[in-house]
Scaffold this active site. Structure first.
Site, PDB file in Angstrom:
ATOM      1  N   ASP A  14       0.825  -1.210   0.000  1.00  0.00           N
ATOM      2  CA  ASP A  14       0.000   0.000   0.000  1.00  0.00           C
ATOM      3  C   ASP A  14       0.854   1.254   0.000  1.00  0.00           C
ATOM      4  OD1 ASP A  14       0.729  -0.655   2.734  1.00  0.00           O
ATOM      5  OD2 ASP A  14      -0.650   0.924   3.384  1.00  0.00           O
ATOM      6  N   GLU A  28       0.048  -1.196   5.669  1.00  0.00           N
ATOM      7  CA  GLU A  28       1.104  -0.766   6.591  1.00  0.00           C
ATOM      8  C   GLU A  28       0.992   0.722   6.883  1.00  0.00           C
ATOM      9  OE1 GLU A  28       5.124   0.839   7.728  1.00  0.00           O
ATOM     10  OE2 GLU A  28       3.810   1.350   6.052  1.00  0.00           O
TER      11      GLU A  28
END
Length: 427
Positions: A98, A192
């Site tokens: 991400d 994350e």
């Protein structure tokens, strides 16, 4: 063009660049608002692609788990032909798919700048300029091949540089079975950037003795210490009245929230005034009306007792200001986000020592700096999987000024190959 750190890094660079340019074009921005895991579907698009590519490299067990994690295995190939691969350690390599929700991330169009001449780089969109006078790391990248966005989005080097570096290293190891390596477990995590990458990670299923996140920045970084982090959400309730009839009746929650923020230290305890091991209280999102105001804070420090002091300062400041208006009320909800990995790594010093050996084998001097942030390794280390962090060669994260050096990225990928050798080589 500046030389690469090694012939291995130079050999890895073309494949690494191709992968990186492919990955950053996929919108994988995570979101704090959806309540899902993974928080956005775009992350799964990249994860599915990575599973396909890993299988094409021969990692037949590559899978996308039900909760959005990619896992795969490259079996051991010991330096000693007589040694049993069953005795080889299992070592994990991790990166997150991400990108940050703090800057635009849709429609990334990467630009490649070869043989950078050291001058400011004016990007074609958003009036974005990368100026080495304000970015010392950029000034040190003269002669490198650089990758930037077009100026109106982030690039996604955080952490698609790490993803590409792991993939390039695995491809090289798979294509060169004579190179010594332990069993490598490959993992790519979602979310994350919103602090949730390590929450649903199945450590037992991953089955590694230790792991390394490839999620740092500057050349040679090796990090085994992070902030301890908390999120604090302050909600202030006022009394809303039509402003034309508000005399003596209105209690404006928005004004009270502004007074709380203004009363907090501004010359200390802020991200813009602290460095090194200094912590902070950072208001990063405000939603306010006269009737109700909500302020989201992130609170950070390297020491738990100091973090607790920062939270108490925030609480006492808010309570004092809100108490001045008896008709107002407030709540402060504090949630731990991630711990300092330092204490959890102390019991396994060889994990960091072998990473230092790999860096030196690549001709790099290890740069031991604490992370003014966190990685998936923060929570994973606390959960029992020792996981320090390695550099990627990406810079100016979470902004439209984000850029990456191919020379530094190639050094990171080469370091992973050296790391595999270090774990597979006795002594």
């Amino acid at each position: 063009m500046a030389p690469f750190t090694s012939s291995l890094a130079e050999q890895l660079a073309p494949d690494l660049l191709d992968r990186f340019l492919r990955y950053v074009r996929i919108d994988t921005q995570s979101s704090r608002a959806t309540g899902r895991r993974p928080s956005t579907l775009g992350q799964l698009d990249l994860s599915r692609l990575l599973v396909e590519e890993l299988r094409a490299l021969g990692l037949a067990d590559a899978e996308l788990t039900a909760n959005g994690y990619v896992m795969a295995t490259l079996p051991a190939n010991g330096a000693d032909p007589a040694a049993s691969v069953a005795d080889a350690p299992v070592v994990g390599l991790l990166a997150h798919v991400d990108t940050s929700p703090d800057a635009p991330a849709a429609g990334v169009e990467p630009l490649v700048h070869r043989d950078y001449d050291g001058a400011p780089i004016a990007l074609p969109r958003g009036d974005t300029v990368l100026d080495p006078a304000a970015m010392p790391e950029l000034g040190r990248a003269r002669g490198h091949t650089l990758v930037t966005s077009s100026g109106d989005t982030l690039l996604g080097a955080d952490d698609k540089a790490g993803v590409a570096e792991i993939m390039a290293a695995v491809a090289h190891l798979a294509a060169n079975p004579q190179l010594p390596r332990p069993t490598l477990r490959i993992g790519f995590t979602p979310d994350e950037e919103i602090g949730e990458g390590g929450l649903d990670f199945d450590i037992e299923r991953f089955g590694a003795r230790c792991a390394y996140t490839v999620d740092g920045s500057d050349l040679g970084e090796l990090q085994d210490e992070t902030f301890t982090a908390a999120e604090a959400v302050l909600t202030i309730h006022g009394v809303e009245v039509h402003p034309g009839f508000a005399t003596g009746k209105l209690v404006n929650a928005a004004r009270l929230a502004a007074r709380v923020i203004a009363a907090l230290p501004s010359d200390t305890l802020t991200p813009e005034t602290t460095s090194g091991r200094e912590g902070f209280i950072h208001p990063h999102e405000v939603t306010a009306s006269p009737g109700e105001a909500t302020v989201h804070f992130i609170v950070r420090d390297f020491e738990d007792d100091l973090l607790a002091q920062h939270v108490e300062l925030l609480r006492s400041t808010a309570e004092r200001i809100v108490a001045e208006e008896p008709r107002a009320s407030m709540e402060l909800d504090v949630r731990p986000q991630y711990p300092n990995m330092r204490d959890h790594l102390a019991a396994t010093p060889e994990v960091v020592e072998l990473a230092e050996r790999a860096l030196r084998a690549e001709g790099l001097t290890p740069v031991r700096t604490p992370i003014r942030g966190g990685t998936d390794g923060s929570l994973l280390s606390a959960r029992g999987l020792p996981t320090p962090n390695l550099f990627t060669g990406g810079h100016e994260y979470h902004s439209v000024r984000e850029w990456a050096s191919l020379h530094e990225m190639a050094a990171a990928a080469a370091t992973l190959v050296r790391l595999a050798e270090a774990w597979a080589t006795p002594g």
